[in-house]
Design a protein around this motif. Structure first.
Motif, PDB file in Angstrom:
ATOM      1  N   ILE A  95       4.916  11.425 -12.082  1.00  0.00           N
ATOM      2  CA  ILE A  95       3.656  10.889 -11.582  1.00  0.00           C
ATOM      3  C   ILE A  95       3.972   9.539 -10.965  1.00  0.00           C
ATOM      4  O   ILE A  95       4.650   8.717 -11.586  1.00  0.00           O
ATOM      5  CB  ILE A  95       2.635  10.712 -12.714  1.00  0.00           C
ATOM      6  CG1 ILE A  95       2.306  12.058 -13.365  1.00  0.00           C
ATOM      7  CG2 ILE A  95       1.362  10.025 -12.216  1.00  0.00           C
ATOM      8  CD1 ILE A  95       1.570  11.937 -14.684  1.00  0.00           C
ATOM      9  N   GLY A  96       3.516   9.299  -9.743  1.00  0.00           N
ATOM     10  CA  GLY A  96       3.784   8.033  -9.078  1.00  0.00           C
ATOM     11  C   GLY A  96       2.495   7.385  -8.612  1.00  0.00           C
ATOM     12  O   GLY A  96       1.395   7.918  -8.793  1.00  0.00           O
ATOM     13  N   TYR A  97       2.635   6.206  -8.018  1.00  0.00           N
ATOM     14  CA  TYR A  97       1.487   5.535  -7.414  1.00  0.00           C
ATOM     15  C   TYR A  97       1.427   5.891  -5.929  1.00  0.00           C
ATOM     16  O   TYR A  97       2.467   6.019  -5.272  1.00  0.00           O
ATOM     17  CB  TYR A  97       1.619   4.020  -7.524  1.00  0.00           C
ATOM     18  CG  TYR A  97       1.519   3.480  -8.930  1.00  0.00           C
ATOM     19  CD1 TYR A  97       0.349   3.610  -9.667  1.00  0.00           C
ATOM     20  CD2 TYR A  97       2.595   2.817  -9.518  1.00  0.00           C
ATOM     21  CE1 TYR A  97       0.259   3.105 -10.960  1.00  0.00           C
ATOM     22  CE2 TYR A  97       2.506   2.296 -10.797  1.00  0.00           C
ATOM     23  CZ  TYR A  97       1.336   2.445 -11.517  1.00  0.00           C
ATOM     24  OH  TYR A  97       1.243   1.939 -12.781  1.00  0.00           O
ATOM     25  N   ASP A  98       0.197   6.013  -5.407  1.00  0.00           N
ATOM     26  CA  ASP A  98       0.057   6.066  -3.959  1.00  0.00           C
ATOM     27  C   ASP A  98      -0.086   4.639  -3.444  1.00  0.00           C
ATOM     28  O   ASP A  98       0.004   3.679  -4.226  1.00  0.00           O
ATOM     29  CB  ASP A  98      -1.118   6.963  -3.548  1.00  0.00           C
ATOM     30  CG  ASP A  98      -2.478   6.430  -4.017  1.00  0.00           C
ATOM     31  OD1 ASP A  98      -2.581   5.235  -4.391  1.00  0.00           O
ATOM     32  OD2 ASP A  98      -3.448   7.210  -4.004  1.00  0.00           O
ATOM     33  N   LYS A  99      -0.318   4.457  -2.144  1.00  0.00           N
ATOM     34  CA  LYS A  99      -0.351   3.105  -1.587  1.00  0.00           C
ATOM     35  C   LYS A  99      -1.567   2.310  -2.050  1.00  0.00           C
ATOM     36  O   LYS A  99      -1.621   1.098  -1.874  1.00  0.00           O
ATOM     37  CB  LYS A  99      -0.283   3.152  -0.069  1.00  0.00           C
ATOM     38  CG  LYS A  99      -1.419   3.899   0.614  1.00  0.00           C
ATOM     39  CD  LYS A  99      -1.177   3.969   2.120  1.00  0.00           C
ATOM     40  CE  LYS A  99      -2.278   4.754   2.815  1.00  0.00           C
ATOM     41  NZ  LYS A  99      -2.014   4.877   4.275  1.00  0.00           N
ATOM     42  N   HIS A 100      -2.536   3.002  -2.685  1.00  0.00           N
ATOM     43  CA  HIS A 100      -3.697   2.314  -3.260  1.00  0.00           C
ATOM     44  C   HIS A 100      -3.513   2.070  -4.758  1.00  0.00           C
ATOM     45  O   HIS A 100      -4.456   1.676  -5.444  1.00  0.00           O
ATOM     46  CB  HIS A 100      -4.964   3.140  -3.013  1.00  0.00           C
ATOM     47  CG  HIS A 100      -5.221   3.447  -1.562  1.00  0.00           C
ATOM     48  ND1 HIS A 100      -5.527   2.465  -0.638  1.00  0.00           N
ATOM     49  CD2 HIS A 100      -5.197   4.617  -0.881  1.00  0.00           C
ATOM     50  CE1 HIS A 100      -5.689   3.027   0.549  1.00  0.00           C
ATOM     51  NE2 HIS A 100      -5.480   4.318   0.428  1.00  0.00           N
ATOM     52  N   MET A 102      -3.071   4.232  -7.079  1.00  0.00           N
ATOM     53  CA  MET A 102      -3.702   5.270  -7.884  1.00  0.00           C
ATOM     54  C   MET A 102      -2.641   6.309  -8.237  1.00  0.00           C
ATOM     55  O   MET A 102      -1.703   6.543  -7.478  1.00  0.00           O
ATOM     56  CB  MET A 102      -4.843   5.936  -7.110  1.00  0.00           C
ATOM     57  CG  MET A 102      -5.914   4.970  -6.628  1.00  0.00           C
ATOM     58  SD  MET A 102      -6.826   4.184  -7.982  1.00  0.00           S
ATOM     59  CE  MET A 102      -7.814   5.570  -8.550  1.00  0.00           C
ATOM     60  N   PHE A 103      -2.784   6.942  -9.414  1.00  0.00           N
ATOM     61  CA  PHE A 103      -1.800   7.936  -9.841  1.00  0.00           C
ATOM     62  C   PHE A 103      -1.893   9.202  -8.988  1.00  0.00           C
ATOM     63  O   PHE A 103      -2.977   9.645  -8.618  1.00  0.00           O
ATOM     64  CB  PHE A 103      -2.017   8.308 -11.309  1.00  0.00           C
ATOM     65  CG  PHE A 103      -1.743   7.195 -12.266  1.00  0.00           C
ATOM     66  CD1 PHE A 103      -0.498   6.596 -12.327  1.00  0.00           C
ATOM     67  CD2 PHE A 103      -2.741   6.739 -13.118  1.00  0.00           C
ATOM     68  CE1 PHE A 103      -0.246   5.555 -13.210  1.00  0.00           C
ATOM     69  CE2 PHE A 103      -2.497   5.706 -14.006  1.00  0.00           C
ATOM     70  CZ  PHE A 103      -1.253   5.114 -14.054  1.00  0.00           C
ATOM     71  N   GLN A 104      -0.728   9.769  -8.691  1.00  0.00           N
ATOM     72  CA  GLN A 104      -0.672  11.047  -7.993  1.00  0.00           C
ATOM     73  C   GLN A 104       0.543  11.821  -8.490  1.00  0.00           C
ATOM     74  O   GLN A 104       1.573  11.225  -8.821  1.00  0.00           O
ATOM     75  CB  GLN A 104      -0.584  10.847  -6.479  1.00  0.00           C
ATOM     76  CG  GLN A 104       0.696  10.161  -6.022  1.00  0.00           C
ATOM     77  CD  GLN A 104       0.771  10.020  -4.514  1.00  0.00           C
ATOM     78  OE1 GLN A 104      -0.085  10.477  -3.789  1.00  0.00           O
ATOM     79  NE2 GLN A 104       1.831   9.365  -4.032  1.00  0.00           N
ATOM     80  N   PRO A 105       0.454  13.163  -8.569  1.00  0.00           N
ATOM     81  CA  PRO A 105       1.625  13.948  -8.961  1.00  0.00           C
ATOM     82  C   PRO A 105       2.670  13.930  -7.854  1.00  0.00           C
ATOM     83  O   PRO A 105       2.332  13.896  -6.672  1.00  0.00           O
ATOM     84  CB  PRO A 105       1.055  15.355  -9.166  1.00  0.00           C
ATOM     85  CG  PRO A 105      -0.184  15.391  -8.344  1.00  0.00           C
ATOM     86  CD  PRO A 105      -0.717  13.995  -8.302  1.00  0.00           C
ATOM     87  N   ASP A 106       3.925  13.918  -8.245  1.00  0.00           N
ATOM     88  CA  ASP A 106       5.011  13.928  -7.260  1.00  0.00           C
ATOM     89  C   ASP A 106       5.977  15.059  -7.599  1.00  0.00           C
ATOM     90  O   ASP A 106       5.917  16.132  -7.005  1.00  0.00           O
ATOM     91  CB  ASP A 106       5.715  12.569  -7.266  1.00  0.00           C
ATOM     92  CG  ASP A 106       6.907  12.513  -6.323  1.00  0.00           C
ATOM     93  OD1 ASP A 106       6.943  13.323  -5.377  1.00  0.00           O
ATOM     94  OD2 ASP A 106       7.804  11.679  -6.527  1.00  0.00           O
ATOM     95  N   ILE A 107       6.850  14.856  -8.575  1.00  0.00           N
ATOM     96  CA  ILE A 107       7.692  15.959  -9.046  1.00  0.00           C
ATOM     97  C   ILE A 107       6.797  17.052  -9.628  1.00  0.00           C
ATOM     98  O   ILE A 107       7.032  18.244  -9.414  1.00  0.00           O
ATOM     99  CB  ILE A 107       8.703  15.450 -10.095  1.00  0.00           C
ATOM    100  CG1 ILE A 107       9.741  14.524  -9.443  1.00  0.00           C
ATOM    101  CG2 ILE A 107       9.398  16.623 -10.781  1.00  0.00           C
ATOM    102  CD1 ILE A 107      10.641  13.825 -10.440  1.00  0.00           C
ATOM    103  N   LEU A 108       5.768  16.637 -10.338  1.00  0.00           N
ATOM    104  CA  LEU A 108       4.832  17.595 -10.908  1.00  0.00           C
ATOM    105  C   LEU A 108       3.946  18.196  -9.820  1.00  0.00           C
ATOM    106  O   LEU A 108       3.618  17.542  -8.833  1.00  0.00           O
ATOM    107  CB  LEU A 108       3.936  16.911 -11.941  1.00  0.00           C
ATOM    108  CG  LEU A 108       4.587  16.377 -13.216  1.00  0.00           C
ATOM    109  CD1 LEU A 108       3.556  15.644 -14.055  1.00  0.00           C
ATOM    110  CD2 LEU A 108       5.239  17.500 -14.020  1.00  0.00           C
ATOM    111  N   LEU A 109       3.536  19.443 -10.039  1.00  0.00           N
ATOM    112  CA  LEU A 109       2.520  20.048  -9.186  1.00  0.00           C
ATOM    113  C   LEU A 109       1.158  19.447  -9.501  1.00  0.00           C
ATOM    114  O   LEU A 109       0.325  19.247  -8.620  1.00  0.00           O
ATOM    115  CB  LEU A 109       2.486  21.563  -9.412  1.00  0.00           C
ATOM    116  CG  LEU A 109       1.438  22.350  -8.624  1.00  0.00           C
ATOM    117  CD1 LEU A 109       1.682  22.226  -7.121  1.00  0.00           C
ATOM    118  CD2 LEU A 109       1.446  23.811  -9.039  1.00  0.00           C
TER     119      LEU A 109
END
Length: 636
Positions: A95-100, A102-109
């Motif tokens: 789970i990573g941050y987007d440019k705002h 906010m959390f977003q899945p990355d490796i995870l679906l």
């Protein structure tokens, strides 16, 4: 009230829509760099090596341009251990941050969080490690059962982010694409820890690492591997071979965009594209666009000179604001561009009185808030800003920036006015009224009030600032001296209490949100130079260091614990403000200037590098948040 956060990308267990990878299967969009591997049968075609539902990065929607494959990026590092920057830059996270932010899945679906007590993670079907082996729930199971629960490999019981209330979570494999971590009480630190620059590790390539584990390897072979890798214990062997945060083992499979191919020792490290990386652009082109990163080791003191001489295609570390004029001038001689990004730290330079220092007299003085406030009020921040930062920074206490939703002007303004009269009054109040013939105040034991400020000597900026502060403090009867030592010595001296005061950065994350841990405002780490022993006590769960015995510091720790116990965003926000107010009013760190600028040098041909951005270790992972895997050469 149950709060549930769900974030799913793509379609879980569905084939209603064809993936971008399959849609692009009829086009030849393989990187030229991989052609020989494809012909030799070392890797499958792109459609077969990508996950069924890769992460799709829509370049145009993100303000970038879709790119083309190819090219090599040269960058310069100060030592071999700095190859760790590549895992920070790659920013491949569950789970990573987007440019705002906010959390977003990355490796995870996708993922689901219920009351910050139950976290369910969904993996991408068909995702593979860089060696082509499937990335599955077994990699989470291996790390849980054979690493975290191993007393040999994890003698301390696991990272604090896994046991914020003293006990580890319940781990479950729900199905072949789903794992779950459950705590009885909220653990709001879990997701920020996964999204950080040095992420919490909860999985690893078990298929590779079992050969170094006592449970799976016979003693004879394990002894041979220990001898080969020059370690005396099997646990040290496993740790050395599994360390993903510093990719010194070229054989270790990775999920990062680039993988190291160079063993230690070396003066040059070559990272090549991961053929199984899980991201694609909107056209089905697999990221990263760039084939190779070459990291050249040099002396830290000449990185700026080398970058300005055209020896780097992308340079963010090893250069500072006082190098900007020189680097900008290099644009006239070489095809490079230099941008300025805003640093996210609470203060670019901060003075940290050591509340754990071994000198009884100074320790008592530093623990008196009037002394800390006086030292802050005596400093002319306007002069420092004009001389050291050309007026481009902002005079501020050590606190969050206006870019943070938690910012309040009162925090930034706390005791930063240049007020010599008030500073003198406060120093008189604490009993430092007597002075010697040179006007220097005398301590209760008759010594001169001399403060030695120590520095790691890694920036000329620190020295320039201290020369100005020396004059400011001299006017209120305090003598300032400086001492420089190497970073490792610097740290150990702070822990031993030998350091009275240090100059370092302010709080790491000046753009925090209420969902991020306020641990930087309380003693939680042994490298917090204003209270290293109290930080060690927290970090070791009371096994080392000493507990804080200053009421205001104990209050910060109590507030931090309360933040970790609540599941309500509004309550976390209130706690953050309580801690920011207490931290700045008590002047536990004497912040000077923030919102300072960081030079970023890049090749003029390198595309998708932002002209303006936030720069810092946490939470932006230096360049990581801006996805270097999306950078590309215009004439590749």
């Amino acid at each position: 009230m149950v709060t549930r956060r769900t974030f799913l990308t793509g379609l879980i267990g569905s084939a209603v829509l064809p993936s971008v990878a399959k849609a692009a299967a009829d086009r030849d969009i393989e990187p030229e760099f991989l052609r020989d591997w494809l012909r030799a049968g070392r890797i499958p075609a792109m459609v077969d090596r990508l996950p069924t539902h890769p992460r799709i990065v829509n370049m145009k929607a993100e303000g970038r341009q879709p790119g083309v494959y190819g090219g090599t990026v040269r960058t310069i590092i100060g030592s071999q251990k700095d190859i760790r920057y590549m895992t920070v830059y790659g920013y491949s996270r569950l789970i990573g941050y987007d440019k705002h932010l906010m959390f977003q899945p990355d490796i995870l679906l996708g993922f689901e969080s219920t009351d910050d007590t139950v976290f369910t993670f969904h993996l991408r079907e068909g995702h593979r490690w860089s060696d082509g082996h499937p990335f599955t729930v077994d990699d989470f199971r291996y790390w849980w059962e054979d690493v975290i629960l191993s007393k040999d490999l994890t003698p301390g019981g696991g990272a604090l982010e896994l046991r914020p209330h003293g006990t580890l979570p319940k781990f479950e494999v729900v199905d072949n694409l789903t794992v779950r971590y459950s705590w009885e009480r909220p653990n709001p630190m879990f997701m920020p820890a996964l999204a950080g620059p040095l992420p919490l590790v909860i999985f690893g390539p078990g298929h590779y690492l079992r050969q170094f584990h006592k449970k799976y390897q016979d003693d004879f072979r394990l002894s041979a591997l220990m001898k080969q890798n020059r370690v005396k214990k099997w646990a040290d062997l496993h740790i050395k071979m599994s360390r993903a945060s510093r990719p010194e083992n070229p054989e270790l499979p990775t999920l990062d965009p680039w993988q190291n191919t160079t063993p230690l020792p070396s003066e040059q490290f070559v990272f090549v594209r991961n053929a199984f990386f899980h991201r694609v652009d909107e056209n089905g082109v697999q990221l990263p666009y760039i084939d190779k990163f070459i990291l050249n080791v040099s002396s830290s003191s000449i990185i700026a000179a080398k970058a300005g001489a055209g020896e780097s295609d992308l340079q963010a570390t090893g250069v500072d604001f006082n190098d900007y004029t020189f680097l900008k001038d290099a644009e006239k001689r070489f095809p490079v561009k230099v941008s300025l990004w805003k640093q996210v730290r609470g203060s670019r330079v901060a003075l940290l009185p050591n509340l754990n220092c071994a000198d009884d007299v100074w320790r008592k003085l530093f623990r008196d808030v009037r002394v800390r406030r006086a030292l802050s009020l005596a400093i002319d921040r306007h002069e420092i800003n004009m001389v050291a930062f050309y007026g481009l920074g902002k005079a501020s206490a050590d606190t969050v920036l206006p870019d943070s939703p938690l910012f309040r002007q009162e925090y930034a303004d706390a005791f930063i006015a240049h007020d010599k009269e008030q500073a003198n009054k406060l120093l008189d109040e604490v009993g430092l009224k007597n002075r010697d013939d040179e006007g220097i105040r005398l301590l209760p034991d008759g010594r001169r009030a001399e403060i030695t400020v120590e520095t790691a000597g890694e920036s000329n900026l620190d020295t320039d600032v201290l020369e100005l502060v020396r004059d400011h403090w001299r006017e209120v009867g305090i003598a300032l001296y400086t001492r420089t030592s190497q970073r490792d010595v610097f740290r150990s001296r702070a822990m031993s209490g030998t350091i009275m005061m240090s100059i370092w950065y302010g709080i790491e994350n000046g753009v925090a949100t209420a969902d991020m841990s306020p641990g930087q405002l309380a003693p939680t780490m042994d490298d917090q130079l204003q209270w290293p022993l109290w930080g060690m006590h927290y970090l070791s769960a009371g096994q080392e260091g000493s507990p804080p015995d200053l009421p205001e510091v104990r209050q910060l720790v109590d507030l931090l614990n309360h933040w970790g116990d609540t599941m309500r965003f509004e309550e976390r926000e209130v706690i953050w403000h309580q801690m920011l107010s207490l931290y700045t009013q008590q002047v536990f760190s004497i912040g000077l200037i923030n919102s300072t600028l960081q030079p970023i040098l890049r090749s003029a041909k390198l595309q998708n590098v932002p002209a303006e951005a936030l720069y810092g270790f946490d939470p932006t992972s230096y360049l990581g948040l801006y996805m270097p895997d999306s950078f590309w050469f215009k004439e590749a």
